[in-house]
Design a protein around this motif. Structure first.
Motif, PDB file in Angstrom:
ATOM      1  N   MET A   1       0.836  -1.191   0.000  1.00  0.00           N
ATOM      2  CA  MET A   1       0.000   0.000   0.000  1.00  0.00           C
ATOM      3  C   MET A   1       0.877   1.249   0.000  1.00  0.00           C
ATOM      4  O   MET A   1       1.941   1.252   0.622  1.00  0.00           O
ATOM      5  N   GLU A   3       1.890   5.263   0.830  1.00  0.00           N
ATOM      6  CA  GLU A   3       1.908   6.009   2.092  1.00  0.00           C
ATOM      7  C   GLU A   3       0.609   6.766   2.319  1.00  0.00           C
ATOM      8  O   GLU A   3       0.138   6.875   3.458  1.00  0.00           O
ATOM      9  N   ARG A   5      -2.399   5.917   1.366  1.00  0.00           N
ATOM     10  CA  ARG A   5      -3.434   4.957   1.779  1.00  0.00           C
ATOM     11  C   ARG A   5      -3.220   4.552   3.235  1.00  0.00           C
ATOM     12  O   ARG A   5      -4.190   4.460   4.013  1.00  0.00           O
ATOM     13  N   ILE A   6      -1.983   4.317   3.619  1.00  0.00           N
ATOM     14  CA  ILE A   6      -1.683   3.953   5.010  1.00  0.00           C
ATOM     15  C   ILE A   6      -2.050   5.096   5.947  1.00  0.00           C
ATOM     16  O   ILE A   6      -2.623   4.874   7.027  1.00  0.00           O
ATOM     17  N   ARG A  10      -4.614   4.859   9.097  1.00  0.00           N
ATOM     18  CA  ARG A  10      -4.228   5.252  10.462  1.00  0.00           C
ATOM     19  C   ARG A  10      -5.194   6.276  11.041  1.00  0.00           C
ATOM     20  O   ARG A  10      -5.422   6.318  12.262  1.00  0.00           O
ATOM     21  N   GLU A 293      -2.187  -0.024  10.867  1.00  0.00           N
ATOM     22  CA  GLU A 293      -1.183   0.000   9.798  1.00  0.00           C
ATOM     23  C   GLU A 293      -0.575  -1.386   9.587  1.00  0.00           C
ATOM     24  O   GLU A 293      -0.421  -1.851   8.447  1.00  0.00           O
ATOM     25  N   ALA A 296      -3.016  -3.721   7.875  1.00  0.00           N
ATOM     26  CA  ALA A 296      -3.188  -3.357   6.466  1.00  0.00           C
ATOM     27  C   ALA A 296      -2.016  -3.856   5.636  1.00  0.00           C
ATOM     28  O   ALA A 296      -2.198  -4.425   4.547  1.00  0.00           O
ATOM     29  N   LYS A 297      -0.808  -3.667   6.138  1.00  0.00           N
ATOM     30  CA  LYS A 297       0.380  -4.076   5.396  1.00  0.00           C
ATOM     31  C   LYS A 297       0.528  -5.592   5.341  1.00  0.00           C
ATOM     32  O   LYS A 297       0.973  -6.147   4.333  1.00  0.00           O
ATOM     33  N   ASP A 302      -8.268  -3.246   3.847  1.00  0.00           N
ATOM     34  CA  ASP A 302      -8.514  -1.888   3.366  1.00  0.00           C
ATOM     35  C   ASP A 302      -9.530  -1.187   4.253  1.00  0.00           C
ATOM     36  O   ASP A 302      -9.952  -1.723   5.293  1.00  0.00           O
TER      37      ASP A 302
END
Length: 332
Positions: A1, A3, A5-6, A10, A293, A296-297, A302
């Motif tokens: 993803m 930055e 989107r992250i 967050r 985060e 998600a990673k 999403d």
């Protein structure tokens, strides 16, 4: 993803159901309290100022040593403010925290009422100024034993209402059995409190089954070891038992070697209602934003998945219907 989107993930509004108030104390806050009281906390802090421990049992010892700096209702009021500042900074709009009369007045009902009043006042002020709502779940401490749990359950029953909304159990899961505490859980249930208990963090899936069968709880703190028994997983999904999952805690303490090995995604995919919490965030070098985060990673979650998680958390919260309706509006 990417930055951007992250960053968006967050910043999402979050609901946390598994947070120990003492365990959420920033180490600098505890260090400052100890200095004010000329209290030595040898071995509690690492050279970098963080909490120092080697394994789960040592973590419990350091936790209780750090808690020894909290000696008055005013100390807990200040702690509540410090914890909620961290929560608000991470986008948390609602939190349920574990409170133990063992630490707040030694299990004495009169003293507990004084501590509770101070905590509530601080929480109400934080809600007005920071927009984060807090409710309390009274917990007995498993390794203190079932007899010590009874006055704690009485404290819970006598202060049950719109703010003390649940009863549960924390501590060392390797001590005793869930059913040893049935008397205290029955007392809390009769007082109208909703029930949760730590299970399936260290012991296997049988411990989760015992919690559901013997204590009749509707939520399980952690519960992740249930993943080792797919029949139990399917039962949890069918019965709607909610897991208060704390991924960062589980990895830091060594329940799983890395987040990619954690079963939260598989549990969710199989229909179990999972929520996300931090447990004791400064001890595990995490925050709610960090948890989002990392998930998600690692699993590709999403915004839609995190919205589902937040709504599941609101549904599973022990607060009243009006509070839930207000929270759902804030989720959008």
């Amino acid at each position: 993803m990417d930055e951007e989107r992250i960053a968006a993930i967050r910043a999402l509004p979050k609901v946390e159901l598994h947070l120990h108030i003492e365990g959420a104390a920033p180490p600098g806050f505890i260090r400052g309290l100890a200095q004010e009281k000329s209290l030595r906390l040898d071995g509690v802090f690492a050279p970098d100022g963080s909490y120092a421990y080697t394994d789960f049992v040592h973590f419990l010892q350091i936790y209780e040593a750090a808690t020894s700096a909290l000696r008055s209702p005013e100390d807990y009021a200040r702690l509540t403010t410090a914890v909620l500042e961290e929560s608000a900074a991470n986008g948390v709009i609602y939190s349920e925290c574990f409170l133990s009369p063992d630490f707040c007045g030694g299990g004495d009902l009169g003293a507990w009422r004084e501590y509770l009043h101070a905590i509530r006042e601080a929480a109400d002020a934080a809600e007005r100024s920071m927009g984060v709502t807090l409710r309390g779940i009274v917990t007995c401490i498993r390794h203190f034993g079932p007899e010590r749990a009874k006055p704690v359950a009485l404290c819970a029953a006598e202060t049950a209402g719109d703010w003390i909304v649940g009863f549960g159990m924390g501590g060392d899961e390797n001590k005793g059995r869930q059913k040893d505490f049935a008397y205290s859980f029955d007392m809390a249930r009769e007082a109208g409190l909703r029930l949760t208990t730590h299970a399936g963090e260290w012991r296997g899936p049988g411990e989760v089954a015992d919690a559901v069968n013997d204590l009749r709880v509707e939520r399980i703190g952690h519960g992740v070891r249930a993943a080792e028994d797919l029949a139990l997983v399917d039962r949890l999904a069918e019965d709607g038992v909610v897991l208060e999952v704390c991924p960062g805690s589980n990895v830091t303490l060594g329940v799983y070697p890395k987040l990619g090995a954690h079963p939260i995604d598989k549990l969710r995919e199989r229909g179990v209602k999972v929520t996300v919490s931090t447990d004791d965030p400064p001890f595990f070098h995490t925050s709610m934003a960090d948890e989002y985060e990392a998930l998600a990673k690692t699993f590709g979650w999403d915004e839609e998945v995190f919205d589902e998680i937040a709504r599941t958390s609101v549904e599973a919260a022990f607060c009243d219907a009006d509070t839930k309706a207000a929270l759902l509006k804030r989720l959008g």
